[in-house]
Scaffold this motif. Structure first.
Motif, PDB file in Angstrom:
ATOM      1  N   MET A 125      14.515  11.474 -22.789  1.00 48.86           N
ATOM      2  CA  MET A 125      14.695  11.585 -21.356  1.00 48.86           C
ATOM      3  C   MET A 125      15.599  12.771 -21.072  1.00 48.86           C
ATOM      4  N   SER A 126      15.393  13.341 -19.911  1.00 52.75           N
ATOM      5  CA  SER A 126      16.171  14.520 -19.565  1.00 52.75           C
ATOM      6  C   SER A 126      16.532  14.509 -18.085  1.00 52.75           C
ATOM      7  N   GLU A 127      17.663  15.137 -17.787  1.00 55.87           N
ATOM      8  CA  GLU A 127      18.080  15.258 -16.394  1.00 55.87           C
ATOM      9  C   GLU A 127      17.051  16.116 -15.659  1.00 55.87           C
ATOM     10  N   PRO A 128      16.672  15.732 -14.442  1.00 58.47           N
ATOM     11  CA  PRO A 128      15.642  16.503 -13.733  1.00 58.47           C
ATOM     12  C   PRO A 128      16.181  17.840 -13.231  1.00 58.47           C
ATOM     13  N   SER A 177       6.607   1.518 -20.397  1.00 60.29           N
ATOM     14  CA  SER A 177       6.125   1.805 -21.750  1.00 60.29           C
ATOM     15  C   SER A 177       6.135   3.292 -22.072  1.00 60.29           C
ATOM     16  N   LEU A 178       5.705   4.114 -21.122  1.00 63.81           N
ATOM     17  CA  LEU A 178       5.709   5.558 -21.389  1.00 63.81           C
ATOM     18  C   LEU A 178       7.134   6.078 -21.561  1.00 63.81           C
ATOM     19  N   ALA A 179       8.072   5.599 -20.752  1.00 66.19           N
ATOM     20  CA  ALA A 179       9.455   6.071 -20.835  1.00 66.19           C
ATOM     21  C   ALA A 179      10.159   5.583 -22.095  1.00 66.19           C
ATOM     22  N   LYS A 180       9.939   4.339 -22.456  1.00 68.63           N
ATOM     23  CA  LYS A 180      10.660   3.753 -23.597  1.00 68.63           C
ATOM     24  C   LYS A 180       9.927   3.941 -24.923  1.00 68.63           C
ATOM     25  N   GLY A 181       8.627   4.156 -24.866  1.00 65.92           N
ATOM     26  CA  GLY A 181       7.828   4.268 -26.078  1.00 65.92           C
ATOM     27  C   GLY A 181       7.265   2.912 -26.477  1.00 65.92           C
ATOM     28  N   PRO A 182       6.327   2.928 -27.412  1.00 63.70           N
ATOM     29  CA  PRO A 182       5.670   1.685 -27.829  1.00 63.70           C
ATOM     30  C   PRO A 182       6.645   0.688 -28.447  1.00 63.70           C
ATOM     31  N   GLY A 183       6.319  -0.583 -28.257  1.00 64.40           N
ATOM     32  CA  GLY A 183       7.083  -1.644 -28.896  1.00 64.40           C
ATOM     33  C   GLY A 183       8.122  -2.304 -28.011  1.00 64.40           C
ATOM     34  N   VAL A 184       8.328  -1.827 -26.797  1.00 68.32           N
ATOM     35  CA  VAL A 184       9.321  -2.424 -25.904  1.00 68.32           C
ATOM     36  C   VAL A 184       8.668  -3.367 -24.904  1.00 68.32           C
ATOM     37  N   ASN A 185       7.566  -2.944 -24.309  1.00 69.05           N
ATOM     38  CA  ASN A 185       6.891  -3.756 -23.306  1.00 69.05           C
ATOM     39  C   ASN A 185       5.443  -3.986 -23.758  1.00 69.05           C
ATOM     40  N   PRO A 186       5.134  -5.160 -24.285  1.00 73.47           N
ATOM     41  CA  PRO A 186       3.816  -5.374 -24.883  1.00 73.47           C
ATOM     42  C   PRO A 186       2.662  -5.222 -23.897  1.00 73.47           C
TER      43      PRO A 186
END
Length: 163
Positions: free
Chosen positions: A1-4, A133-142
């Motif tokens: 993640m990055s500052e906008p 899911s896109l922000a955290k990556g796979p495996g966090v929100n099934p």
């Protein structure tokens, strides 16, 4: 993640058709480099509580996710939560992860314990789950991961310039 950057915020404004509010990070970028998910403060600058920490902005992802919602997928996912204990437990962990991420940005009493998207007991908004899911990556929100996979290759291929 990055500052906008200012350019990121201008792109998000064009994506949404309005000025973005409370954006603190770009949580995910599409392959062309544009913001696709933004992380948003739990209280907007005008004082409104805002439970949607991970806000999907990518027009292709938003459109494809709307198509999934219209297919009846949310009802199917909600039903599975009542019969699959492992899935329900993993979705509860996703809810807790979402709450923890939002709490890092600040505590807002009005939305304490409330996540977006219907977590942890139902599926109310796939856009939230896909953004998470896109922000955290796979495996966090099934269920978000399932929706992302159902969206196909959009999130791996660059946008056309006019998008």
């Amino acid at each position: 993640m990055s500052e906008p950057t200012q350019e990121d915020l201008a792109i998000v404004e064009a994506q949404l058709g309005r000025q973005p509010r409370g954006v603190v990070e770009v949580g995910w970028r599409c392959p062309c480099g544009k913001p696709g998910v933004v992380k948003t403060e739990p209280r907007l600058p005008n004082g409104t509580p805002f439970p949607t920490t991970y806000y999907l902005t990518c027009p292709r992802a938003t459109s494809a996710t709307s198509t999934l919602e219209a297919s009846g997928l949310m009802a199917q996912m909600t039903e599975r939560l009542t019969t699959d204990e492992d899935l329900a437990a993993a979705y509860r962990r996703a809810h807790e992860s979402y709450l923890a991420d939002r709490e890092e940005l600040g505590h807002v009493e009005e939305i304490d314990g409330i996540t977006a998207g219907g977590m942890p007991t139902r599926v109310k908004c796939l856009h939230v789950l896909v953004g998470h899911s896109l922000a955290k990556g796979p495996g966090v929100n099934p269920l978000g991961d399932e929706a992302v996979e159902l969206l196909g290759e959009f999130w791996r291929t660059p946008c056309l310039e006019e998008e």
